[in-house]
Design a protein around this motif. Structure first.
Motif, PDB file in Angstrom:
ATOM      1  N   ALA A  63       0.827  -1.208   0.000  1.00  0.00           N
ATOM      2  CA  ALA A  63       0.000   0.000   0.000  1.00  0.00           C
ATOM      3  C   ALA A  63       0.863   1.261   0.000  1.00  0.00           C
ATOM      4  N   ALA A  64       1.922   1.272   0.812  1.00  0.00           N
ATOM      5  CA  ALA A  64       2.802   2.446   0.887  1.00  0.00           C
ATOM      6  C   ALA A  64       3.522   2.672  -0.435  1.00  0.00           C
ATOM      7  N   ILE A  65       4.011   1.595  -1.052  1.00  0.00           N
ATOM      8  CA  ILE A  65       4.694   1.731  -2.338  1.00  0.00           C
ATOM      9  C   ILE A  65       3.719   2.254  -3.387  1.00  0.00           C
ATOM     10  N   GLY A  66       2.510   1.713  -3.400  1.00  0.00           N
ATOM     11  CA  GLY A  66       1.489   2.192  -4.333  1.00  0.00           C
ATOM     12  C   GLY A  66       1.202   3.671  -4.165  1.00  0.00           C
ATOM     13  N   GLN A  67       1.114   4.131  -2.915  1.00  0.00           N
ATOM     14  CA  GLN A  67       0.877   5.557  -2.654  1.00  0.00           C
ATOM     15  C   GLN A  67       2.052   6.404  -3.129  1.00  0.00           C
ATOM     16  N   GLN A  68       3.273   5.909  -2.936  1.00  0.00           N
ATOM     17  CA  GLN A  68       4.446   6.653  -3.397  1.00  0.00           C
ATOM     18  C   GLN A  68       4.449   6.769  -4.924  1.00  0.00           C
ATOM     19  N   ILE A  69       4.084   5.703  -5.602  1.00  0.00           N
ATOM     20  CA  ILE A  69       4.033   5.737  -7.066  1.00  0.00           C
ATOM     21  C   ILE A  69       2.990   6.747  -7.529  1.00  0.00           C
ATOM     22  N   VAL A  70       1.827   6.769  -6.904  1.00  0.00           N
ATOM     23  CA  VAL A  70       0.792   7.753  -7.242  1.00  0.00           C
ATOM     24  C   VAL A  70       1.313   9.178  -7.013  1.00  0.00           C
ATOM     25  N   ALA A  71       2.150   9.358  -5.988  1.00  0.00           N
ATOM     26  CA  ALA A  71       2.705  10.681  -5.664  1.00  0.00           C
ATOM     27  C   ALA A  71       3.847  11.096  -6.603  1.00  0.00           C
ATOM     28  N   GLY A  72       4.268  10.205  -7.519  1.00  0.00           N
ATOM     29  CA  GLY A  72       5.296  10.576  -8.490  1.00  0.00           C
ATOM     30  C   GLY A  72       6.618   9.831  -8.387  1.00  0.00           C
ATOM     31  N   TYR A  73       6.786   9.012  -7.371  1.00  0.00           N
ATOM     32  CA  TYR A  73       8.011   8.220  -7.266  1.00  0.00           C
ATOM     33  C   TYR A  73       8.012   7.159  -8.358  1.00  0.00           C
ATOM     34  N   GLN A  74       9.168   6.893  -8.893  1.00  0.00           N
ATOM     35  CA  GLN A  74       9.333   5.823  -9.861  1.00  0.00           C
ATOM     36  C   GLN A  74      10.121   4.713  -9.176  1.00  0.00           C
ATOM     37  N   GLY A  86      17.450  -6.629  -6.549  1.00  0.00           N
ATOM     38  CA  GLY A  86      17.454  -5.350  -5.864  1.00  0.00           C
ATOM     39  C   GLY A  86      16.350  -4.470  -6.399  1.00  0.00           C
ATOM     40  N   TYR A  87      16.256  -3.300  -5.808  1.00  0.00           N
ATOM     41  CA  TYR A  87      15.271  -2.325  -6.271  1.00  0.00           C
ATOM     42  C   TYR A  87      15.762  -0.937  -5.933  1.00  0.00           C
ATOM     43  N   PHE A  88      15.215   0.028  -6.642  1.00  0.00           N
ATOM     44  CA  PHE A  88      15.520   1.415  -6.344  1.00  0.00           C
ATOM     45  C   PHE A  88      14.320   2.271  -6.719  1.00  0.00           C
ATOM     46  N   ALA A  89      14.277   3.459  -6.138  1.00  0.00           N
ATOM     47  CA  ALA A  89      13.182   4.391  -6.406  1.00  0.00           C
ATOM     48  C   ALA A  89      13.743   5.795  -6.373  1.00  0.00           C
ATOM     49  N   TRP A  90      13.147   6.645  -7.195  1.00  0.00           N
ATOM     50  CA  TRP A  90      13.586   8.032  -7.190  1.00  0.00           C
ATOM     51  C   TRP A  90      12.426   8.964  -7.462  1.00  0.00           C
ATOM     52  N   LEU A  91      12.657  10.229  -7.174  1.00  0.00           N
ATOM     53  CA  LEU A  91      11.690  11.289  -7.436  1.00  0.00           C
ATOM     54  C   LEU A  91      12.453  12.474  -7.995  1.00  0.00           C
ATOM     55  N   ALA A  92      12.127  12.853  -9.210  1.00  0.00           N
ATOM     56  CA  ALA A  92      12.774  13.998  -9.846  1.00  0.00           C
ATOM     57  C   ALA A  92      12.116  15.289  -9.381  1.00  0.00           C
ATOM     58  N   ASP A  93      12.929  16.304  -9.198  1.00  0.00           N
ATOM     59  CA  ASP A  93      12.476  17.656  -8.853  1.00  0.00           C
ATOM     60  C   ASP A  93      13.003  18.578  -9.948  1.00  0.00           C
ATOM     61  N   THR A  94      12.220  18.726 -11.014  1.00  0.00           N
ATOM     62  CA  THR A  94      12.697  19.499 -12.168  1.00  0.00           C
ATOM     63  C   THR A  94      12.883  20.971 -11.822  1.00  0.00           C
ATOM     64  N   ALA A  95      12.092  21.510 -10.898  1.00  0.00           N
ATOM     65  CA  ALA A  95      12.242  22.919 -10.523  1.00  0.00           C
ATOM     66  C   ALA A  95      13.618  23.183  -9.920  1.00  0.00           C
ATOM     67  N   ASN A  96      14.126  22.233  -9.142  1.00  0.00           N
ATOM     68  CA  ASN A  96      15.447  22.374  -8.521  1.00  0.00           C
ATOM     69  C   ASN A  96      16.528  21.612  -9.278  1.00  0.00           C
ATOM     70  N   ARG A  97      16.153  21.018 -10.409  1.00  0.00           N
ATOM     71  CA  ARG A  97      17.082  20.282 -11.268  1.00  0.00           C
ATOM     72  C   ARG A  97      17.846  19.205 -10.485  1.00  0.00           C
ATOM     73  N   SER A  98      17.077  18.489  -9.632  1.00  0.00           N
ATOM     74  CA  SER A  98      17.699  17.445  -8.823  1.00  0.00           C
ATOM     75  C   SER A  98      16.846  16.184  -8.843  1.00  0.00           C
ATOM     76  N   ALA A 129      19.936  13.121 -19.224  1.00  0.00           N
ATOM     77  CA  ALA A 129      18.921  13.209 -20.277  1.00  0.00           C
ATOM     78  C   ALA A 129      17.805  14.181 -19.911  1.00  0.00           C
ATOM     79  N   LYS A 130      17.522  14.322 -18.627  1.00  0.00           N
ATOM     80  CA  LYS A 130      16.436  15.202 -18.161  1.00  0.00           C
ATOM     81  C   LYS A 130      16.928  16.588 -17.737  1.00  0.00           C
ATOM     82  N   GLY A 131      18.235  16.841 -17.857  1.00  0.00           N
ATOM     83  CA  GLY A 131      18.775  18.149 -17.479  1.00  0.00           C
ATOM     84  C   GLY A 131      18.862  18.368 -15.978  1.00  0.00           C
ATOM     85  N   LEU A 132      18.914  17.293 -15.215  1.00  0.00           N
ATOM     86  CA  LEU A 132      19.033  17.395 -13.766  1.00  0.00           C
ATOM     87  C   LEU A 132      20.510  17.459 -13.394  1.00  0.00           C
ATOM     88  N   ARG A 133      20.856  18.288 -12.438  1.00  0.00           N
ATOM     89  CA  ARG A 133      22.261  18.562 -12.139  1.00  0.00           C
ATOM     90  C   ARG A 133      22.749  18.040 -10.796  1.00  0.00           C
TER      91      ARG A 133
END
Length: 183
Positions: A63-74, A86-98, A129-133
């Motif tokens: 349930a928690a993973i599903g909620q994180q995915i809905v919130a934008g986590y990949q 293994g597994y990994f997850a991330w969340l891009a912040d394009t406004a802060n380029r991170s 590729a996404k211009g994140l710094r």
């Protein structure tokens, strides 16, 4: 699971990885089960069984993973020999380029085999590729092996972060940051 659309499939193949984006309930269940095995094995000596179980339920249940995915986590599953490694997850912040690496865990069978570093390389390619710094994450202050891994992979310790996570527990972490060079 769907084919990777945010990570270059060609890059993943070159790196010798089978990485699949997690979107379907069965894949979410696989991540949650893998998390339970990895966390119980690795974190019980560091934070104890009560906090491990609390954090698994709060952050890595299906349930928690599903909620994180809905919130934008990949979320992504990493396979070796057709088995989850293994597994990994991330969340891009394009406004802060991170990009925040929220999770990066490799089963103990595959630790110290280069998989974690390959995940970092795939993450860097995605960011470029996404211009994140910048890539950042938090790591438990007492998790020496993970801290050393991140330092070897170009991250710098930018300070302590203590966060109340409820249930009488806190995450006592370092914030690790890696600056990326623009192309």
């Amino acid at each position: 699971m769907q084919a990777i659309n945010d990570i270059s499939e060609r890059h993943a193949e070159v790196m010798g990885l089978d990485i699949r984006r997690v979107t379907e309930p069965a894949a979410i269940e696989t991540v949650s089960g893998l998390a339970g095995n990895i966390w119980r094995d690795h974190y019980m000596p560091i934070i104890g069984d009560r906090q491990v179980e609390y954090m698994l339920n709060r952050f890595q249940s299906p349930a928690a993973i599903g909620q994180q995915i809905v919130a934008g986590y990949q979320y992504f599953l990493l396979f070796r020999d057709l088995r989850p490694a293994g597994y990994f997850a991330w969340l891009a912040d394009t406004a802060n380029r991170s990009l925040h690496i929220s999770k990066l865990y490799v089963d103990k069978t595959w630790q110290r085999s280069g998989l974690g570093s390959r995940i970092i390389a795939v993450t860097e390619q995605y960011c470029q590729a996404k211009g994140l710094r910048q890539i950042w994450l938090t790591v438990n202050r007492h998790n020496r092996s993970a801290i050393d891994f991140y330092l070897r992979n170009g991250f710098l310790n930018s300070g302590e972060v203590v966060q109340d996570i409820g249930g009488g527990f806190a995450m006592d972490d370092y914030r690790m940051v890696k600056a990326l060079q623009p192309r």
